[in-house]
Design a protein around this motif. Structure first.
Motif, PDB file in Angstrom:
ATOM      1  N   VAL A   1       0.876  -1.427   0.164  1.00 44.97           N
ATOM      2  CA  VAL A   1      -0.016   0.059  -0.147  1.00 44.97           C
ATOM      3  C   VAL A   1       1.063   1.168  -0.094  1.00 44.97           C
ATOM      4  N   THR A   2       0.529   2.066  -0.884  1.00 43.58           N
ATOM      5  CA  THR A   2       1.288   3.514  -0.906  1.00 43.58           C
ATOM      6  C   THR A   2       0.313   4.690  -0.574  1.00 43.58           C
ATOM      7  N   MET A   3      -0.791   4.457  -0.256  1.00 42.37           N
ATOM      8  CA  MET A   3      -1.622   5.457   0.175  1.00 42.37           C
ATOM      9  C   MET A   3      -3.063   5.020   0.760  1.00 42.37           C
ATOM     10  N   GLY A   4      -3.296   5.437   1.833  1.00 46.81           N
ATOM     11  CA  GLY A   4      -4.776   4.843   2.551  1.00 46.81           C
ATOM     12  C   GLY A   4      -4.603   4.918   4.031  1.00 46.81           C
ATOM     13  N   ILE A   5      -5.714   4.235   4.420  1.00 42.33           N
ATOM     14  CA  ILE A   5      -5.918   3.928   5.973  1.00 42.33           C
ATOM     15  C   ILE A   5      -5.465   2.491   6.205  1.00 42.33           C
ATOM     16  N   LEU A   6      -4.566   2.149   7.181  1.00 48.09           N
ATOM     17  CA  LEU A   6      -4.055   0.927   7.290  1.00 48.09           C
ATOM     18  C   LEU A   6      -4.448   0.720   8.976  1.00 48.09           C
ATOM     19  N   ASN A   7      -5.271  -0.455   9.191  1.00 45.60           N
ATOM     20  CA  ASN A   7      -5.639  -0.560  10.477  1.00 45.60           C
ATOM     21  C   ASN A   7      -5.052  -1.657  11.183  1.00 45.60           C
ATOM     22  N   ASP A   8      -4.615  -2.026  12.367  1.00 45.75           N
ATOM     23  CA  ASP A   8      -3.806  -3.011  12.969  1.00 45.75           C
ATOM     24  C   ASP A   8      -2.493  -3.512  12.164  1.00 45.75           C
TER      25      ASP A   8
END
Length: 129
Positions: free
Chosen positions: A69-76
C-alpha cells in the motif's frame, strides 16, 4: 506489476502487487529491489540504505507475493504508534512515531492510534545530522 486502485480513491488503500521473499512480513516498509523489476524488499537499515520506502506490505498473497500500500488507511498494521504523530522509518527499517536520531528521515504517514495509520508516503529522504 498490478496496480490496485479504487475508482473513488477513498475507501480502498492504493497500492500494487509485487514479488517479495518469505522474509518480508505484513507491516514491513519496503523498497524496490535492485535485482528484479517486479520485486520489493524490506528496508533493513535506514542508516546505510538511502533508497526510498515505496510502501508498506499489507497482505501476503503467497509466501513470495505481496500487496504493498502506498496511500490509504491501514488498521492493525503495527503496535506502539502515538496518535496524531508522523510515522517515520525507524533506524532498523520499521515503523515508528519517534523521529530517528540518525539515518535518513522519511515520513510514511500519520498515526491514527497505537496500531493504525494513514499512509501518505513522502517521496524524499533527508539525511539526519
Amino acid at each position: 506489476m498490478t496496480i490496485i486502485l479504487d475508482a473513488c480513491q477513498t475507501t480502498v488503500p492504493v497500492g500494487f502487487e509485487a514479488d517479495c521473499s518469505v522474509a518480508e512480513l505484513v507491516g514491513d516498509p519496503v523498497i524496490f529491489s535492485t535485482s528484479d523489476d517486479d520485486s520489493v524488499e524490506r528496508l533493513t537499515s535506514n542508516i546505510y540504505d538511502s533508497r526510498l520506502v515505496v510502501g508498506i506490505i499489507t497482505e501476503k498473497l503467497t509466501p513470495t507475493r505481496c500487496i504493498v500500500v502506498t496511500m490509504g488507511i491501514l488498521n492493525d498494521i503495527t503496535t506502539g504508534l502515538s496518535r496524531g504523530l508522523p510515522v517515520w522509518v525507524s533506524e532498523t527499517g520499521g515503523l515508528t512515531t519517534t523521529k530517528p536520531a540518525s539515518g535518513h528521515w522519511q515520513v510514511l504517514g500519520n498515526a491514527i492510534n497505537s496500531t493504525s495509520m494513514s499512509v501518505n508516503i513522502e517521496m524524499r529522504k533527508v539525511k539526519s545530522l
